[in-house]
Design a protein around this motif. Structure first.
Motif, PDB file in Angstrom:
ATOM      1  N   GLY A  23      89.183   8.837 -80.718  1.00  0.00           N
ATOM      2  CA  GLY A  23      88.536   8.128 -81.826  1.00  0.00           C
ATOM      3  C   GLY A  23      87.541   7.094 -81.335  1.00  0.00           C
ATOM      4  O   GLY A  23      86.411   7.019 -81.829  1.00  0.00           O
ATOM      5  N   LEU A  24      87.948   6.316 -80.343  1.00  0.00           N
ATOM      6  CA  LEU A  24      87.046   5.301 -79.788  1.00  0.00           C
ATOM      7  C   LEU A  24      85.861   5.937 -79.072  1.00  0.00           C
ATOM      8  O   LEU A  24      84.729   5.468 -79.199  1.00  0.00           O
ATOM      9  CB  LEU A  24      87.815   4.372 -78.836  1.00  0.00           C
ATOM     10  N   MET A  25      86.138   6.986 -78.307  1.00  0.00           N
ATOM     11  CA  MET A  25      85.078   7.677 -77.578  1.00  0.00           C
ATOM     12  C   MET A  25      84.025   8.212 -78.552  1.00  0.00           C
ATOM     13  O   MET A  25      82.818   8.066 -78.319  1.00  0.00           O
ATOM     14  CB  MET A  25      85.692   8.828 -76.769  1.00  0.00           C
ATOM     15  N   GLY A 146      74.823  11.869 -87.066  1.00  0.00           N
ATOM     16  CA  GLY A 146      75.961  12.449 -87.775  1.00  0.00           C
ATOM     17  C   GLY A 146      77.084  11.435 -87.920  1.00  0.00           C
ATOM     18  O   GLY A 146      76.904  10.236 -87.704  1.00  0.00           O
ATOM     19  N   LEU A 147      78.239  11.926 -88.274  1.00  0.00           N
ATOM     20  CA  LEU A 147      79.409  11.065 -88.426  1.00  0.00           C
ATOM     21  C   LEU A 147      80.356  11.291 -87.257  1.00  0.00           C
ATOM     22  O   LEU A 147      80.611  12.437 -86.893  1.00  0.00           O
ATOM     23  CB  LEU A 147      80.129  11.382 -89.731  1.00  0.00           C
ATOM     24  N   PRO A 148      80.880  10.217 -86.681  1.00  0.00           N
ATOM     25  CA  PRO A 148      81.857  10.380 -85.596  1.00  0.00           C
ATOM     26  C   PRO A 148      83.210  10.783 -86.183  1.00  0.00           C
ATOM     27  O   PRO A 148      84.076   9.953 -86.433  1.00  0.00           O
ATOM     28  CB  PRO A 148      81.888   8.986 -84.950  1.00  0.00           C
ATOM     29  N   TYR A 149      83.379  12.084 -86.409  1.00  0.00           N
ATOM     30  CA  TYR A 149      84.549  12.573 -87.134  1.00  0.00           C
ATOM     31  C   TYR A 149      85.860  12.345 -86.387  1.00  0.00           C
ATOM     32  O   TYR A 149      86.930  12.339 -86.988  1.00  0.00           O
ATOM     33  CB  TYR A 149      84.363  14.049 -87.509  1.00  0.00           C
ATOM     34  N   GLY A 150      85.774  12.138 -85.064  1.00  0.00           N
ATOM     35  CA  GLY A 150      86.976  11.793 -84.309  1.00  0.00           C
ATOM     36  C   GLY A 150      87.616  10.511 -84.818  1.00  0.00           C
ATOM     37  O   GLY A 150      88.826  10.310 -84.692  1.00  0.00           O
ATOM     38  N   VAL A 151      86.810   9.651 -85.430  1.00  0.00           N
ATOM     39  CA  VAL A 151      87.315   8.403 -86.006  1.00  0.00           C
ATOM     40  C   VAL A 151      88.231   8.704 -87.188  1.00  0.00           C
ATOM     41  O   VAL A 151      89.166   7.961 -87.450  1.00  0.00           O
ATOM     42  CB  VAL A 151      86.131   7.487 -86.419  1.00  0.00           C
TER      43      VAL A 151
END
Length: 172
Positions: A23-25, A146-151
């Motif tokens: 998530g942070l990455m 885009g969106l950082p979907y890992g977040v």
């Protein structure tokens, strides 16, 4: 403490660290690195049998992860998600198992929707000077980004984790 209990405890710690790291990455770099996904995969391969997961459970988890990977790459080919997101979703499904993957997908969609609304709303505002000095904040404020979907994926996985076989192993 038995080997299976210790393995389940280590698995929980590894998974939590991996998801928080992903998530942070993704937030900071807009990338989820292959080494992180492969590390989670390697730990699963070692810890699942040590924690006492039976071959049938592991088999269903592998099958579920493959379906998630195929769906993820379909979404990637449509440019809806990133390749790192697809791989992270698959390895997360492996860890969470066939029974809990639908919950994970649902929570990911919900958190992703909230993340989208927040980022799209913030992108309408002027980024303060202090934010412009930060490369990741500047990148997130751009409409082209885009969106950082890992977040969204990380908290979804952590919300589901306590309901998985890993925690059932700890309570035995």
């Amino acid at each position: 403490m038995t080997l299976s209990t210790l393995s389940a405890l280590v698995a929980g710690l590894v998974f939590v660290a991996g998801m928080v790291g992903a998530g942070l990455m993704d937030l900071l770099t807009m990338k989820i690195r292959n080494w992180l996904v492969l590390t989670l995969l390697a730990f699963y391969v070692v810890l699942a049998p040590a924690a006492g997961l039976d071959p049938e459970t592991v088999g269903w988890s592998v099958a579920t992860a493959l379906v998630v990977l195929i769906c993820g790459f379909l979404l990637f080919s449509l440019n809806w998600i990133g390749g790192g997101d697809a791989k992270l979703a698959a390895v997360t499904a492996l860890w969470l198992g066939a029974e809990r993957t639908p919950d994970y997908i649902m929570y990911t969609a919900l958190f992703g929707g909230v993340l989208s609304v927040i980022l799209l709303s913030l992108r309408k505002l002027e980024l303060p000077l202090s934010g412009r000095a930060s490369p990741w904040m500047s990148r997130l404020s751009m409409n082209e980004t885009g969106l950082p979907y890992g977040v969204a994926m990380a908290p979804a996985a952590l919300l589901v984790l306590p309901h998985t076989i890993w925690f059932a192993s700890l309570s035995v």
